[in-house]
Structure formats: C-alpha cells, structure tokens
Design a protein around this motif. Structure first.
Motif, PDB file in Angstrom:
ATOM      1  N   VAL A   1       5.046 -74.190 -61.177  1.00 30.38           N
ATOM      2  CA  VAL A   1       3.970 -73.805 -61.908  1.00 30.38           C
ATOM      3  C   VAL A   1       3.302 -74.724 -62.745  1.00 30.38           C
ATOM      4  CG1 VAL A   1       5.325 -72.390 -63.575  1.00 30.38           C
ATOM      5  CG2 VAL A   1       3.156 -71.624 -63.082  1.00 30.38           C
ATOM      6  N   CYS A   2       2.073 -74.842 -62.738  1.00 28.70           N
ATOM      7  CA  CYS A   2       1.412 -75.728 -64.004  1.00 28.70           C
ATOM      8  C   CYS A   2       0.060 -75.071 -64.173  1.00 28.70           C
ATOM      9  CB  CYS A   2       0.791 -76.970 -63.122  1.00 28.70           C
ATOM     10  SG  CYS A   2       0.150 -78.119 -64.134  1.00 28.70           S
ATOM     11  N   VAL A   3      -0.213 -74.832 -65.590  1.00 24.90           N
ATOM     12  CA  VAL A   3      -1.250 -73.959 -66.183  1.00 24.90           C
ATOM     13  C   VAL A   3      -2.003 -74.849 -66.899  1.00 24.90           C
ATOM     14  CG1 VAL A   3      -1.995 -71.994 -67.381  1.00 24.90           C
ATOM     15  CG2 VAL A   3       0.265 -71.788 -66.058  1.00 24.90           C
ATOM     16  N   GLY A   4      -3.266 -75.030 -66.797  1.00 22.25           N
ATOM     17  CA  GLY A   4      -4.276 -76.003 -67.483  1.00 22.25           C
ATOM     18  C   GLY A   4      -5.666 -75.439 -67.386  1.00 22.25           C
TER      19      GLY A   4
ATOM     20  N   ALA B   1      -5.441 -52.853 -55.203  1.00 21.81           N
ATOM     21  CA  ALA B   1      -5.958 -53.741 -55.859  1.00 21.81           C
ATOM     22  C   ALA B   1      -5.387 -54.939 -56.309  1.00 21.81           C
ATOM     23  CB  ALA B   1      -6.725 -53.276 -56.801  1.00 21.81           C
ATOM     24  N   PRO B   2      -5.710 -56.038 -56.312  1.00 20.20           N
ATOM     25  CA  PRO B   2      -4.916 -57.345 -56.647  1.00 20.20           C
ATOM     26  C   PRO B   2      -5.254 -57.303 -58.306  1.00 20.20           C
ATOM     27  CG  PRO B   2      -6.866 -58.240 -55.561  1.00 20.20           C
ATOM     28  CD  PRO B   2      -6.874 -56.608 -55.410  1.00 20.20           C
ATOM     29  N   LEU B   3      -4.521 -58.407 -58.843  1.00 23.30           N
ATOM     30  CA  LEU B   3      -4.732 -58.660 -60.073  1.00 23.30           C
ATOM     31  C   LEU B   3      -6.465 -59.248 -60.506  1.00 23.30           C
ATOM     32  CD1 LEU B   3      -1.601 -60.320 -61.394  1.00 23.30           C
ATOM     33  CD2 LEU B   3      -2.293 -57.838 -61.233  1.00 23.30           C
ATOM     34  N   GLY B   4      -6.971 -59.897 -59.416  1.00 21.92           N
ATOM     35  CA  GLY B   4      -8.366 -60.303 -59.575  1.00 21.92           C
ATOM     36  C   GLY B   4      -8.472 -61.687 -59.725  1.00 21.92           C
ATOM     37  N   TRP B   5      -7.273 -62.512 -59.703  1.00 27.05           N
ATOM     38  CA  TRP B   5      -7.372 -63.852 -59.745  1.00 27.05           C
ATOM     39  C   TRP B   5      -8.311 -64.436 -58.388  1.00 27.05           C
ATOM     40  CZ3 TRP B   5      -2.397 -66.498 -61.584  1.00 27.05           C
ATOM     41  CH2 TRP B   5      -1.841 -65.715 -62.645  1.00 27.05           C
TER      42      TRP B   5
ATOM     43  N   LYS C   1      -8.162 -65.830 -66.408  1.00 26.19           N
ATOM     44  CA  LYS C   1      -8.863 -65.938 -67.848  1.00 26.19           C
ATOM     45  C   LYS C   1      -7.895 -65.935 -68.848  1.00 26.19           C
ATOM     46  CE  LYS C   1     -13.210 -65.565 -66.199  1.00 26.19           C
ATOM     47  NZ  LYS C   1     -14.272 -66.545 -66.490  1.00 26.19           N
ATOM     48  N   ASN C   2      -8.266 -66.547 -70.040  1.00 28.73           N
ATOM     49  CA  ASN C   2      -7.571 -66.126 -70.893  1.00 28.73           C
ATOM     50  C   ASN C   2      -8.301 -65.003 -71.960  1.00 28.73           C
ATOM     51  OD1 ASN C   2      -9.644 -67.363 -72.718  1.00 28.73           O
ATOM     52  ND2 ASN C   2      -8.432 -69.411 -72.907  1.00 28.73           N
ATOM     53  N   LEU C   3      -7.762 -64.617 -73.132  1.00 28.49           N
ATOM     54  CA  LEU C   3      -8.354 -63.360 -73.743  1.00 28.49           C
ATOM     55  C   LEU C   3      -9.862 -63.893 -74.316  1.00 28.49           C
ATOM     56  CD1 LEU C   3      -5.412 -61.953 -75.420  1.00 28.49           C
ATOM     57  CD2 LEU C   3      -6.606 -61.265 -73.249  1.00 28.49           C
ATOM     58  N   SER C   4      -9.977 -65.428 -74.407  1.00 27.65           N
ATOM     59  CA  SER C   4     -11.333 -65.469 -74.714  1.00 27.65           C
ATOM     60  C   SER C   4     -12.480 -65.720 -73.671  1.00 27.65           C
ATOM     61  CB  SER C   4     -11.251 -67.063 -75.359  1.00 27.65           C
ATOM     62  OG  SER C   4     -10.628 -67.182 -76.703  1.00 27.65           O
ATOM     63  N   GLU C   5     -12.102 -65.253 -72.451  1.00 31.74           N
ATOM     64  CA  GLU C   5     -12.701 -65.275 -71.353  1.00 31.74           C
ATOM     65  C   GLU C   5     -13.010 -66.780 -70.631  1.00 31.74           C
ATOM     66  OE1 GLU C   5     -13.255 -62.704 -69.552  1.00 31.74           O
ATOM     67  OE2 GLU C   5     -12.712 -61.360 -70.948  1.00 31.74           O
ATOM     68  N   GLN C   6     -12.004 -67.722 -71.157  1.00 33.41           N
ATOM     69  CA  GLN C   6     -12.256 -69.150 -70.574  1.00 33.41           C
ATOM     70  C   GLN C   6     -11.569 -69.306 -69.202  1.00 33.41           C
ATOM     71  OE1 GLN C   6     -10.738 -70.737 -74.074  1.00 33.41           O
ATOM     72  NE2 GLN C   6     -12.490 -72.149 -74.178  1.00 33.41           N
ATOM     73  N   ASP C   7     -11.946 -69.891 -68.352  1.00 31.17           N
ATOM     74  CA  ASP C   7     -11.287 -70.214 -67.203  1.00 31.17           C
ATOM     75  C   ASP C   7      -9.903 -70.630 -67.119  1.00 31.17           C
ATOM     76  OD1 ASP C   7     -13.412 -68.737 -65.728  1.00 31.17           O
ATOM     77  OD2 ASP C   7     -14.364 -70.749 -65.126  1.00 31.17           O
ATOM     78  N   VAL C   8      -8.870 -70.487 -66.921  1.00 35.94           N
ATOM     79  CA  VAL C   8      -7.511 -70.861 -66.836  1.00 35.94           C
ATOM     80  C   VAL C   8      -7.076 -71.108 -65.479  1.00 35.94           C
ATOM     81  CG1 VAL C   8      -5.209 -70.916 -67.398  1.00 35.94           C
ATOM     82  CG2 VAL C   8      -7.051 -70.094 -69.023  1.00 35.94           C
TER      83      VAL C   8
ATOM     84  N   SER D   1      -5.209 -73.447 -74.013  1.00 39.16           N
ATOM     85  CA  SER D   1      -5.261 -72.557 -72.761  1.00 39.16           C
ATOM     86  C   SER D   1      -5.030 -71.261 -73.459  1.00 39.16           C
ATOM     87  CB  SER D   1      -4.153 -73.109 -71.792  1.00 39.16           C
ATOM     88  OG  SER D   1      -2.889 -72.892 -72.287  1.00 39.16           O
ATOM     89  N   GLN D   2      -4.131 -71.124 -74.667  1.00 37.57           N
ATOM     90  CA  GLN D   2      -3.631 -70.026 -75.111  1.00 37.57           C
ATOM     91  C   GLN D   2      -3.046 -69.069 -74.145  1.00 37.57           C
ATOM     92  OE1 GLN D   2      -4.623 -69.030 -79.012  1.00 37.57           O
ATOM     93  NE2 GLN D   2      -4.109 -71.153 -78.394  1.00 37.57           N
ATOM     94  N   MET D   3      -2.248 -69.688 -73.484  1.00 39.91           N
ATOM     95  CA  MET D   3      -1.446 -69.114 -72.323  1.00 39.91           C
ATOM     96  C   MET D   3       0.031 -69.850 -72.404  1.00 39.91           C
ATOM     97  SD  MET D   3      -3.622 -67.128 -70.928  1.00 39.91           S
ATOM     98  CE  MET D   3      -2.872 -66.394 -69.517  1.00 39.91           C
ATOM     99  N   VAL D   4       1.120 -68.912 -72.368  1.00 45.43           N
ATOM    100  CA  VAL D   4       2.280 -69.102 -72.539  1.00 45.43           C
ATOM    101  C   VAL D   4       2.945 -68.941 -71.066  1.00 45.43           C
ATOM    102  CG1 VAL D   4       4.691 -68.799 -73.561  1.00 45.43           C
ATOM    103  CG2 VAL D   4       2.598 -68.631 -75.098  1.00 45.43           C
ATOM    104  N   VAL D   5       3.751 -70.010 -70.793  1.00 46.07           N
ATOM    105  CA  VAL D   5       4.459 -69.805 -69.313  1.00 46.07           C
ATOM    106  C   VAL D   5       5.870 -69.682 -69.595  1.00 46.07           C
ATOM    107  CG1 VAL D   5       4.835 -70.934 -67.200  1.00 46.07           C
ATOM    108  CG2 VAL D   5       2.537 -71.414 -68.420  1.00 46.07           C
ATOM    109  N   PHE D   6       6.499 -68.694 -69.028  1.00 40.72           N
ATOM    110  CA  PHE D   6       8.036 -68.344 -68.950  1.00 40.72           C
ATOM    111  C   PHE D   6       8.457 -68.432 -67.653  1.00 40.72           C
ATOM    112  CE2 PHE D   6       6.170 -65.506 -72.430  1.00 40.72           C
ATOM    113  CZ  PHE D   6       7.387 -65.457 -73.501  1.00 40.72           C
TER     114      PHE D   6
END
Length: 406
Positions: free
Chosen positions: A155-158, A111-115, A130-137, A257-262
C-alpha cells in the motif's frame, strides 16, 4: 429516522464478497467491489411503501444483510443509497420519506465506498479517495500474485499519481510500493502472515475455522479492515487501515495527505511475514513518518489495555449502571522523538483496564459489534494482541459519519 449512508460496513461473508484472510487470489476482485463497483446486483424487485418504510420484495433469496448500504436505482428516476434496516430471505426494508420516483424496473446492489478506480492491471490498482479537506488522495494497492507467498497487499498513499502508469509520484510519503509491482519486504497490509497456497481460493466458510470473522468499515474518506491474520483462533486480531487525521504542521509536504496508514512490517513475504503476534508487528505511517499511538513506554505502536487507563473498564454506577466503556481519540506521536503530532479520525482506543476487559481472544468473536449508548450506532471492536488477553490493544471503529456534510 433515516440512517447515515456515508460510512459503510461489509462482512467478509457477504454474498458477492465471500472471502477469508488467506484467500489472496480473490483480493484484487474483492477490493474492487467494496471500494469502487459494489456487488451482489439484483433486478426486478417489487415495492411496497407504508409511511416512510419501504419494502422491496425480490421473490427469491437476495443475499443482502441488515446494516449494509444498498444502492437502489429505478427507471422512474429514483437513484439513492439507503441503509438496510432489516431483511427477510426475500425482502429488504429501508426508510425514505421521498419515494415518488421509485417505480418501474428496480435494480439494486451493495454500494461501495465510492473510491474511483483510476488504473488496474493484474497486480496493481490505483484508486482516488478524499481527505477531510476534500483534497484528492491517491491509494496504490499491490496484490500478491505468487501463489505460495504471504497474503499481503502493498500500500502506498500519496497526494499525486500518474494514472497512465498507475504509480504514486508523491516523494514525501512511504514510497516502498509507489512503483513496485509485487509486495516488497517492509511496510504493507498483511491479512494472513503465513506463506501458503492452501487458502488461496477459500470462501469465507472454508476459511472460518482458520481465520474466523472479518469486517470492513469505511467511506470516501477512510478504510479499516478488521480481521484475524493467522491459522490460529486466539489472539490474532489485526487492523489494516487508511484513516484521516488532524495534525500540526499540515503544510509540510510529508503531512499534507492528512491520512494515516496502519499496517505491518513484513520481514519476509515468501515464508512468514512476521514471527510474532500482530500487535508486535503493527506499524503506522503518516507520509514518510513512522508513528506510534500510545502514551506509555512499551514497544508497541498501539496502546495496550493497562492501568494507565484507570482502575476499571467501565464508568461507575454514579454515571450509569450499564457497564459503559469510554473511548479516547488515538494520538499520533512521531516514533523517533515521541513528540505529539495530532489525532486520528474514525477509530478510537477503547479504555479497558486489563483486569476486566472484554474477551475477544477467539477469532470467532473478533471483531465484535456493539452499540454506543447515546445514539445506538453500531461500533466494531477489534482486539490486537501481543500474545495474551491481558496484553492486548482494543480499537473501536464506529459505523457513523466521519465527516458531517451540510
């Protein structure tokens, strides 16, 4: 006990993935498999059930591994993701107490991650997580198609995207790869920092002597790629990741976004991405903010194992006698001001003291798998170095739910 399936683990060596840090030609297909489609599909297994223990017998070598999450679909109506407890060459065993529909023709795959894959062309993939608030990222990956360049992925996250053009439209983020069609100089995922054609199509075993081990851990809410990024077997561990966080001022556009990119600051993608060890080139972004995750005054964005953590790497015998090491939440600090913004979910700083840390300097040992003492959950340990074992940061990525869903 039925184990969680929200967070999944993949190995670079998995049948159906089978790649190394240098095999950039394989990256687009590999990313698609572990993020969205799954891999290693099999059909025609027979089933035997004893209590809540289910064994699928494929009659041939299946190539699955324990601790993966298997999607099981049966024409009798069964359709579930299950945690693989154990395997033999031809069988897979998992736990499930509700198996009445597990009959008829059975099809399985990892099974994949589900993205959701929203856009795809030769060099660009646009996904939705998704972020932890269930918003689409939205996450845009830009793959390197130049055969002689660095094995990197832009990589770009928005929070907004154009699914027709496959671009990120959120301007309050790091937009370097929002519309680019090839990796640009600057912040990106770097899996192998050397520009070469040698490893472009290497399998895992072909690349092992150069790159060693590699793991992927993630869910619909996060992604961490743990690997060794150079043709050297010492002190080259890396972490490329997209992780959720909790921050102050989450209503600000560049924090929404509440998403951190390393990733890494690549100064050149046509020769060598960075002329240093991974820890030195590591970079972290939240939206368009450059961050660090450290408490001391060094020049690295990740916290090194130092006496700041204590005088020993383990709890005392007054607490336990099993050489148990604690972890700390990773703080997020604005690089330009050193002001605290919040904490990361899904990865933790390992509280090693540099006099007696775990030696993961060899790519054959990094990342390593350990377990937590309370629940026996597996944890991936990754060392990122500035050139020596004593000058290293250690990150723990647990194989457990990142969000408890009722």
């Amino acid at each position: 006990m039925i184990k969680q399936t929200q967070t999944k683990m993949f190995d670079f060596s998995d049948v159906g993935l089978d790649f190394c840090s240098g095999s950039k030609v394989l990256f687009p297909a590999v990313f698609k498999k572990f993020l969205a489609t799954g891999y290693n599909q099999k059909s025609g297994a027979t089933v035997s059930i004893t209590g809540n223990q289910v064994t699928l017998n494929f009659g041939v070598s299946h190539g699955y591994a324990a601790d993966r999450v298997l999607k099981v679909i049966a024409t009798g109506g069964y359709s579930k993701e299950v945690y693989i407890d154990s395997v033999t060459d031809q069988t897979v065993t998992f736990t499930d107490s509700s198996t009445s529909a597990l009959s008829g023709t059975i099809t399985t795959y990892i099974a994949p991650l589900g993205w959701s894959l929203l856009y795809e062309d030769s060099s660009v993939h646009l996904y939705k997580m998704k972020n932890l608030s269930e918003q689409d990222v939205y996450v845009r990956f830009v793959f390197q198609l130049n055969a002689g360049y660095v094995s990197s992925v832009g990589v770009c996250v928005g929070m907004s995207a154009d699914t027709t053009t496959g671009t990120i439209t959120d301007t309050a983020t790091n937009t370097l790869h929002a519309t680019a069609i090839t990796p640009q100089t600057g912040f990106q995922f770097v899996l192998c920092q050397l520009a070469t054609t040698q490893y472009n199509n290497y399998t895992y075993s072909e690349g092992y002597n150069y790159f060693g081990k590699g793991l992927i851990i993630g869910s619909i809410y996060h992604l961490a790629i743990l690997n060794n990024g150079y043709y050297s077997n010492t002190c080259m561990g890396q972490i490329n990741a997209i992780l959720p966080c909790s921050t102050l001022y989450s209503d600000l556009d560049n924090l929404k976004s509440q998403m951190v990119v390393f990733g890494y600051n690549a100064t050149n993608v046509s020769s060598t991405a960075f002329n240093s060890y991974p820890l030195v080139a590591q970079a972290i972004y939240l939206g368009n903010l450059s961050l660090v995750s450290r408490k001391n005054g060094n020049n690295y964005v990740l916290e090194q194992a130092t006496s700041n953590f204590g005088l020993n790497s383990y709890y005392s015998n007054n607490i336990d006698s099993f050489n148990t090491t604690a972890c700390s939440p990773m703080p997020l600090i604005e690089a330009s001001t050193s002001q605290h913004l919040g904490y990361v979910y899904g990865a933790y700083t390992v509280n090693y003291f540099n006099a007696n840390i775990l030696d993961l300097s060899s790519s054959a040992n990094n990342p390593a798998i350990t377990t937590d003492i309370d629940f026996n959950n597996k944890i991936a340990l990754q060392m990122a170095s500035s050139g020596s074992l004593a000058g290293s940061a250690f990150i723990a990525v647990p194989l457990e739910e990142i969000k408890i869903v009722s």
